[in-house]
Design a protein around this motif. Structure first.
Motif, mmCIF file in Angstrom:
data_model
loop_
_atom_site.group_PDB
_atom_site.id
_atom_site.type_symbol
_atom_site.label_atom_id
_atom_site.label_comp_id
_atom_site.label_asym_id
_atom_site.label_seq_id
_atom_site.Cartn_x
_atom_site.Cartn_y
_atom_site.Cartn_z
ATOM 1 N N LEU A 109 0.832 -1.203 0.000
ATOM 2 C CA LEU A 109 0.000 0.000 0.000
ATOM 3 C C LEU A 109 0.869 1.258 0.000
ATOM 4 O O LEU A 109 0.546 2.245 -0.678
ATOM 5 C CB LEU A 109 -0.925 -0.025 1.221
ATOM 6 C CG LEU A 109 -2.152 0.859 1.218
ATOM 7 C CD1 LEU A 109 -3.002 0.645 -0.027
ATOM 8 C CD2 LEU A 109 -2.978 0.606 2.472
ATOM 9 N N GLY A 110 1.977 1.214 0.719
ATOM 10 C CA GLY A 110 2.904 2.344 0.731
ATOM 11 C C GLY A 110 3.462 2.647 -0.643
ATOM 12 O O GLY A 110 3.594 3.814 -1.033
ATOM 13 N N THR A 111 3.762 1.608 -1.395
ATOM 14 C CA THR A 111 4.263 1.775 -2.757
ATOM 15 C C THR A 111 3.196 2.397 -3.654
ATOM 16 O O THR A 111 3.463 3.333 -4.408
ATOM 17 C CB THR A 111 4.713 0.422 -3.336
ATOM 18 O OG1 THR A 111 5.766 -0.098 -2.520
ATOM 19 C CG2 THR A 111 5.196 0.551 -4.767
ATOM 20 N N GLN B 202 3.781 8.616 20.139
ATOM 21 C CA GLN B 202 3.286 9.987 20.007
ATOM 22 C C GLN B 202 4.032 10.728 18.907
ATOM 23 O O GLN B 202 3.420 11.433 18.094
ATOM 24 C CB GLN B 202 3.405 10.729 21.337
ATOM 25 C CG GLN B 202 2.387 10.266 22.350
ATOM 26 C CD GLN B 202 2.590 10.880 23.724
ATOM 27 O OE1 GLN B 202 3.598 11.525 23.988
ATOM 28 N NE2 GLN B 202 1.624 10.674 24.603
ATOM 29 N N ASP B 203 5.355 10.566 18.860
ATOM 30 C CA ASP B 203 6.151 11.222 17.815
ATOM 31 C C ASP B 203 5.798 10.690 16.424
ATOM 32 O O ASP B 203 5.659 11.467 15.472
ATOM 33 C CB ASP B 203 7.648 11.033 18.077
ATOM 34 C CG ASP B 203 8.138 11.824 19.282
ATOM 35 O OD1 ASP B 203 7.428 12.755 19.724
ATOM 36 O OD2 ASP B 203 9.231 11.490 19.794
ATOM 37 N N LEU B 204 5.664 9.383 16.300
ATOM 38 C CA LEU B 204 5.354 8.781 14.997
ATOM 39 C C LEU B 204 3.979 9.218 14.494
ATOM 40 O O LEU B 204 3.814 9.516 13.310
ATOM 41 C CB LEU B 204 5.415 7.250 15.077
ATOM 42 C CG LEU B 204 6.792 6.628 15.277
ATOM 43 C CD1 LEU B 204 6.678 5.125 15.522
ATOM 44 C CD2 LEU B 204 7.698 6.906 14.081
ATOM 45 N N THR B 205 2.998 9.268 15.385
ATOM 46 C CA THR B 205 1.640 9.618 14.951
ATOM 47 C C THR B 205 1.502 11.098 14.605
ATOM 48 O O THR B 205 0.546 11.479 13.926
ATOM 49 C CB THR B 205 0.586 9.234 16.018
ATOM 50 O OG1 THR B 205 0.906 9.873 17.254
ATOM 51 C CG2 THR B 205 0.511 7.730 16.207
ATOM 52 N N ARG B 206 2.434 11.919 15.033
ATOM 53 C CA ARG B 206 2.397 13.351 14.699
ATOM 54 C C ARG B 206 2.877 13.624 13.275
ATOM 55 O O ARG B 206 2.683 14.737 12.765
ATOM 56 C CB ARG B 206 3.263 14.146 15.678
ATOM 57 C CG ARG B 206 2.617 14.321 17.023
ATOM 58 C CD ARG B 206 3.425 15.284 17.902
ATOM 59 N NE ARG B 206 2.968 15.201 19.264
ATOM 60 C CZ ARG B 206 3.699 14.761 20.287
ATOM 61 N NH1 ARG B 206 4.955 14.387 20.106
ATOM 62 N NH2 ARG B 206 3.196 14.701 21.503
ATOM 63 N N ARG B 207 3.498 12.657 12.662
ATOM 64 C CA ARG B 207 3.957 12.863 11.282
ATOM 65 C C ARG B 207 2.760 13.135 10.382
ATOM 66 O O ARG B 207 1.640 12.698 10.641
ATOM 67 C CB ARG B 207 4.731 11.637 10.795
ATOM 68 C CG ARG B 207 6.022 11.444 11.553
ATOM 69 C CD ARG B 207 6.810 10.279 11.046
ATOM 70 N NE ARG B 207 8.040 10.119 11.831
ATOM 71 C CZ ARG B 207 8.934 9.193 11.580
ATOM 72 N NH1 ARG B 207 8.782 8.340 10.578
ATOM 73 N NH2 ARG B 207 10.012 9.111 12.328
ATOM 74 N N GLU B 208 3.028 13.851 9.299
ATOM 75 C CA GLU B 208 1.949 14.312 8.427
ATOM 76 C C GLU B 208 1.152 13.174 7.790
ATOM 77 O O GLU B 208 -0.073 13.250 7.668
ATOM 78 C CB GLU B 208 2.525 15.213 7.328
ATOM 79 C CG GLU B 208 1.466 15.840 6.473
ATOM 80 C CD GLU B 208 2.058 16.777 5.438
ATOM 81 O OE1 GLU B 208 1.372 17.007 4.428
ATOM 82 O OE2 GLU B 208 3.174 17.279 5.629
ATOM 83 N N SER B 209 1.838 12.136 7.354
ATOM 84 C CA SER B 209 1.142 11.013 6.728
ATOM 85 C C SER B 209 1.961 9.752 6.939
ATOM 86 O O SER B 209 3.189 9.805 7.075
ATOM 87 C CB SER B 209 0.928 11.278 5.237
ATOM 88 O OG SER B 209 2.174 11.441 4.588
ATOM 89 N N TRP B 210 1.254 8.615 6.952
ATOM 90 C CA TRP B 210 1.931 7.342 7.179
ATOM 91 C C TRP B 210 0.977 6.174 6.978
ATOM 92 O O TRP B 210 -0.238 6.321 6.994
ATOM 93 C CB TRP B 210 2.542 7.240 8.569
ATOM 94 C CG TRP B 210 1.728 7.794 9.703
ATOM 95 C CD1 TRP B 210 1.930 8.997 10.329
ATOM 96 C CD2 TRP B 210 0.594 7.203 10.362
ATOM 97 N NE1 TRP B 210 0.996 9.174 11.331
ATOM 98 C CE2 TRP B 210 0.168 8.093 11.373
ATOM 99 C CE3 TRP B 210 -0.106 6.008 10.212
ATOM 100 C CZ2 TRP B 210 -0.924 7.830 12.214
ATOM 101 C CZ3 TRP B 210 -1.194 5.738 11.041
ATOM 102 C CH2 TRP B 210 -1.580 6.638 12.027
#
Length: 195
Positions: free
Chosen positions: A21-23, A54-62
């Motif tokens: 899905l990331g690709t 908390q840091d990972l979920t603050r990223r703009e998209s993932w």
């Protein structure tokens, strides 16, 4: 669709789906196992783990794959899409056993370095009991998401393939989701009619 959470039993194919899905969507893939485990299968301390999430979920998209029930509420609160791989336990067990042999003596691509593939009784018990001990709580949490969050439950590998094909052709998750929802409703209505 900028923050996608993929959950499900061990062996369900969360990491594989996340990579594919990331690709297709050109989104960063975050394998939680690679963040949680330190070399030699050393766990991250609980307070540090909460901070990492908390840091990972603050990223703009993932696209984030992994269970880790202690942080599920936080991840669910920020995800705009949740994909639950609700596969039969025998399928998940067979995949984990197969994976053990494929990656014997090495670390999987979605795992921290120096975490050589292993298979132990605890993990097998976790997978076997997942439908009874974990699944009901997950379904309850998924039933409480907000109206602007999409929940997709895939129950068979063929549904995952169809999902990926549709996304790669259309990049339109909502249309695929509505199609699957209408198919399930029709199926349920047909079952009721013939009882």
């Amino acid at each position: 669709m900028k923050k996608i959470l993929i959950i499900g039993s061990g062996g369900a194919g969360k990491s594989t789906l996340a990579r594919e899905l990331g690709t297709i969507l050109s989104l960063e893939v975050i394998h939680l196992d690679a963040w949680y485990w330190n070399p030699g299968w050393v766990e991250t301390p609980k307070t540090e783990w909460q901070s990492i999430i908390q840091d990972l979920t603050r990223r703009e998209s993932w696209i984030m794959d992994g269970n880790y029930g202690g942080t599920l509420d936080l991840r669910l609160s920020v995800a705009d899409t949740v994909i639950f791989l609700d596969f039969p336990r025998l399928l998940c067990l067979s995949r984990v056993i197969k994976r053990r042999f494929i990656y014997a003596g090495q670390s999987r691509p979605d795992m921290a370095s120096d975490c050589l593939e292993r298979l132990n009784w605890e993990f097998l018990k976790y997978i076997w009991s997942y439908p009874i001990t974990r699944r009901p709580g997950i379904l309850e949490k998924l039933s409480q998401v907000t109206p602007n969050q999409q929940v997709i439950i895939l129950c068979k590998p063929i549904e995952v393939r169809e999902f990926l094909q549709n996304i790669s052709h259309n990049s339109d998750l909502l249309n695929w989701f509505l199609l699957k929802l209408s198919e399930r409703i029709l199926h349920l209505l047909a079952k009721k009619r013939y009882r």
